[in-house]
Design a protein around this motif. Structure first.
Motif, PDB file in Angstrom:
ATOM      1  N   GLN A  75       5.956   0.024  24.671  1.00 43.70           N
ATOM      2  CA  GLN A  75       6.766  -1.188  24.689  1.00 43.70           C
ATOM      3  C   GLN A  75       8.243  -0.836  24.492  1.00 43.70           C
ATOM      4  OE1 GLN A  75       6.068  -4.622  25.127  1.00 43.70           O
ATOM      5  NE2 GLN A  75       8.288  -4.468  25.178  1.00 43.70           N
ATOM      6  N   SER A  78      13.022  -4.591  22.117  1.00 44.12           N
ATOM      7  CA  SER A  78      13.127  -5.968  22.608  1.00 44.12           C
ATOM      8  C   SER A  78      14.535  -6.326  23.067  1.00 44.12           C
ATOM      9  CB  SER A  78      12.646  -6.947  21.534  1.00 44.12           C
ATOM     10  OG  SER A  78      13.424  -6.787  20.378  1.00 44.12           O
ATOM     11  N   TRP A  79      15.556  -5.605  22.566  1.00 41.33           N
ATOM     12  CA  TRP A  79      16.920  -5.953  23.007  1.00 41.33           C
ATOM     13  C   TRP A  79      17.101  -5.704  24.501  1.00 41.33           C
ATOM     14  CZ3 TRP A  79      19.666  -2.000  25.209  1.00 41.33           C
ATOM     15  CH2 TRP A  79      19.340  -0.691  24.838  1.00 41.33           C
ATOM     16  N   SER A  81      15.209  -6.553  26.849  1.00 33.77           N
ATOM     17  CA  SER A  81      14.857  -7.735  27.640  1.00 33.77           C
ATOM     18  C   SER A  81      15.433  -9.012  27.027  1.00 33.77           C
ATOM     19  CB  SER A  81      13.332  -7.861  27.775  1.00 33.77           C
ATOM     20  OG  SER A  81      12.710  -7.794  26.516  1.00 33.77           O
ATOM     21  N   SER A  82      16.387  -8.838  26.108  1.00 34.16           N
ATOM     22  CA  SER A  82      17.008 -10.024  25.500  1.00 34.16           C
ATOM     23  C   SER A  82      17.999 -10.655  26.481  1.00 34.16           C
ATOM     24  CB  SER A  82      17.736  -9.627  24.218  1.00 34.16           C
ATOM     25  OG  SER A  82      18.834  -8.803  24.538  1.00 34.16           O
ATOM     26  N   ARG A  86      20.564  -8.852  29.190  1.00 34.60           N
ATOM     27  CA  ARG A  86      20.340  -9.146  30.614  1.00 34.60           C
ATOM     28  C   ARG A  86      21.605  -9.717  31.253  1.00 34.60           C
ATOM     29  NH1 ARG A  86      15.525 -12.875  31.663  1.00 34.60           N
ATOM     30  NH2 ARG A  86      15.635 -12.026  33.762  1.00 34.60           N
ATOM     31  N   ARG A 167       7.438   0.998  29.621  1.00 35.15           N
ATOM     32  CA  ARG A 167       6.415   0.557  30.566  1.00 35.15           C
ATOM     33  C   ARG A 167       6.940   0.650  31.999  1.00 35.15           C
ATOM     34  NH1 ARG A 167       3.750  -4.381  26.999  1.00 35.15           N
ATOM     35  NH2 ARG A 167       2.592  -2.975  25.657  1.00 35.15           N
ATOM     36  N   THR A 170       9.816  -1.671  33.363  1.00 41.43           N
ATOM     37  CA  THR A 170      10.833  -2.060  32.380  1.00 41.43           C
ATOM     38  C   THR A 170      12.159  -2.415  33.051  1.00 41.43           C
ATOM     39  OG1 THR A 170       9.776  -0.696  30.710  1.00 41.43           O
ATOM     40  CG2 THR A 170      12.066  -1.288  30.302  1.00 41.43           C
ATOM     41  N   CYS A 172      12.636  -4.116  35.569  1.00 37.56           N
ATOM     42  CA  CYS A 172      12.606  -5.521  35.989  1.00 37.56           C
ATOM     43  C   CYS A 172      13.112  -6.462  34.897  1.00 37.56           C
ATOM     44  CB  CYS A 172      11.199  -5.935  36.399  1.00 37.56           C
ATOM     45  SG  CYS A 172      10.546  -4.935  37.745  1.00 37.56           S
ATOM     46  N   THR A 173      13.019  -6.039  33.639  1.00 35.44           N
ATOM     47  CA  THR A 173      13.442  -6.950  32.578  1.00 35.44           C
ATOM     48  C   THR A 173      14.954  -7.156  32.571  1.00 35.44           C
ATOM     49  OG1 THR A 173      13.647  -5.212  30.902  1.00 35.44           O
ATOM     50  CG2 THR A 173      11.515  -6.299  31.079  1.00 35.44           C
ATOM     51  N   PRO A 194      17.416 -19.615  28.235  1.00 30.87           N
ATOM     52  CA  PRO A 194      17.026 -19.231  26.864  1.00 30.87           C
ATOM     53  C   PRO A 194      18.217 -18.681  26.095  1.00 30.87           C
ATOM     54  CG  PRO A 194      16.198 -17.621  28.424  1.00 30.87           C
ATOM     55  CD  PRO A 194      16.807 -18.727  29.237  1.00 30.87           C
TER      56      PRO A 194
END
Lengths: 194, 65
Positions: A75, A78-79, A81-82, A86, A167, A170, A172-173, A194
């Motif tokens: 994984q 998380s930043w 895909s934040s 982005r 992954r 990744t 794509c995020t 979001p």
């Protein structure tokens, strides 16, 4: 498992694109397909079918680890895909694209001469002169080819790195095209960002 | 206890990686905004959760619904 369809083999397009560019840089213009088609899907259809079904790059990142086990399948932080990253990356990428257009404009206007090299990761200059014979086309067309090929190869390299580290898809995020088309889709459905 | 996949819609980038891997074709991308799991079709295998590059799919037990 669903059966394979013709568009499941579009990862070949990504490979063909980069190989063609190694022989003649003018093929880089074909990269405009990858810029415009997702936008058309989003603007007209209000969907991300390009990302979902037709993106050769995303498919390549999914295909390579399946075939060659070259991803850690971990994984990503998380930043990555934040929303902040982005949108930030989208703005950065668009600035770099604007720079490519600016360089093309300078060559078009005669203010600077054709630079037969590509820039990897926006830093490393790689001589690429063998892919272009002077005088084949107006110089600005060749300049744009070198610029666009640089962007395409740079983004592919980043994608391959994050594919190996995290992954497979990744990239794509934070893919600028993916972010842009999602913004359009959300706007069309009047869903707040979001 | 039956499991099913739940998508964090706020974080989903709607890339469609999950939908491509789902063996039951239970996932669709809703108008380019986020992935939607058909819980009636989902068998809770967790492939989508392991595939999602944004890590926004979690497996839940049915009674958590």
């Amino acid at each position: 498992m669903r059966s394979k369809r013709w568009h499941d083999y579009l990862y070949l397009w990504t490979i063909i694109y980069f190989v063609l560019g190694l022989f003649n840089i003018l093929f880089a213009w074909l990269g405009m397909i990858d810029f415009l088609v997702p936008l058309l899907f989003a603007i007209i259809g209000g969907n991300k079918y390009f990302c979902n079904k037709f993106c050769g790059r995303g498919q390549l990142f999914a295909f390579l680890p399946k075939k060659f086990h070259c991803s850690r399948h971990q994984q990503a932080p998380s930043w990555l895909s934040s929303s902040a990253f982005r949108y930030g990356f989208l703005v950065f990428f668009m600035m770099m694209f604007a720079n490519v257009c600016w360089q093309t404009w300078l060559v078009f206007g005669g203010a600077s001469s054709l630079n037969e090299s590509i820039r990897l990761l926006w830093v490393f200059r790689v001589p690429f002169g063998w892919t272009y014979t002077s005088g084949t086309v107006p110089e600005w067309i060749a300049q744009y080819s070198f610029g666009l090929y640089s962007l395409m190869l740079t983004s592919a390299l980043i994608g391959l790195i994050v594919m190996a580290l995290y992954r497979p898809r990744t990239w794509c995020t934070f893919c600028p095209m993916g972010t842009m088309t999602q913004i359009i889709c959300r706007a069309k459905t009047k869903k707040p960002l979001p | 206890m039956k499991r099913f996949a739940e998508v964090n819609k706020a974080r989903c980038v709607s890339c469609g990686a999950c939908a491509n891997e789902c063996p039951k074709e239970a996932i669709t991308i809703w108008r380019g905004c986020y992935a939607v799991v058909d819980v009636n079709v989902c068998v809770g295998c967790g492939v989508c959760s392991r595939t999602c590059p944004a890590g926004c799919i979690e497996m839940r037990l049915c009674d958590e619904k």
